[in-house]
Enzyme design. Structure first.
Site, PDB file in Angstrom:
ATOM      1  N   ARG A 198     -59.073 -63.599 -35.182  1.00 42.17           N
ATOM      2  CA  ARG A 198     -58.856 -62.185 -34.846  1.00 42.17           C
ATOM      3  C   ARG A 198     -58.054 -62.041 -33.559  1.00 42.17           C
ATOM      4  O   ARG A 198     -57.157 -61.201 -33.469  1.00 42.17           O
ATOM      5  CB  ARG A 198     -60.188 -61.440 -34.729  1.00 42.17           C
ATOM      6  CG  ARG A 198     -60.925 -61.319 -36.047  1.00 42.17           C
ATOM      7  CD  ARG A 198     -62.287 -60.689 -35.876  1.00 42.17           C
ATOM      8  NE  ARG A 198     -63.079 -61.507 -34.965  1.00 42.17           N
ATOM      9  CZ  ARG A 198     -64.086 -61.054 -34.221  1.00 42.17           C
ATOM     10  NH1 ARG A 198     -64.438 -59.790 -34.270  1.00 42.17           N
ATOM     11  NH2 ARG A 198     -64.751 -61.863 -33.433  1.00 42.17           N
ATOM     12  N   ASN A 251     -64.113 -59.321 -38.683  1.00 44.20           N
ATOM     13  CA  ASN A 251     -64.802 -60.235 -39.586  1.00 44.20           C
ATOM     14  C   ASN A 251     -65.567 -59.429 -40.625  1.00 44.20           C
ATOM     15  O   ASN A 251     -66.098 -58.358 -40.323  1.00 44.20           O
ATOM     16  CB  ASN A 251     -65.789 -61.111 -38.820  1.00 44.20           C
ATOM     17  CG  ASN A 251     -65.108 -62.155 -37.962  1.00 44.20           C
ATOM     18  OD1 ASN A 251     -63.961 -62.513 -38.192  1.00 44.20           O
ATOM     19  ND2 ASN A 251     -65.803 -62.642 -36.960  1.00 44.20           N
TER      20      ASN A 251
END
Length: 93
Positions: free
Chosen positions: A21, A40
């Site tokens: 990320r 996520n």
């Protein structure tokens, strides 16, 4: 032809717990002109939503599909749409 677009991508593989990320956000900021987020999901994927110039969304998608990502990407499912707005910058969720 650089109209605005919304890319939603679900990235499968070993993409959680490896900085995926963070690097996605860094790449979106480097490409420029993109807003959205990376988060996520409970099933082990990373969801990426990016809005901005279509060409820039394609550049981010190419990076998501490349071997330059952290971890291991086994596949990316993508959906294209019109931008909805409401994002301030590019966030990690």
């Amino acid at each position: 032809m650089n109209e605005e677009a919304r890319l939603t991508a679900w990235v499968r593989g070993r993409v959680q717990g490896v900085g995926f990320r963070w690097f996605t956000r860094a790449n979106a900021l480097e490409i420029g002109g993109l807003s959205g987020f990376a988060r996520n999901t409970d099933d082990g994927r990373v969801q990426v939503v990016a809005e901005g110039p279509r060409e820039n969304c394609h550049r981010l998608l190419a990076w998501l599909n490349s071997t330059d990502t952290p971890g291991r990407v086994d596949g990316v499912t993508e959906i294209w749409d019109t931008p909805r707005g409401g994002y301030q910058g590019f966030a990690i969720r």
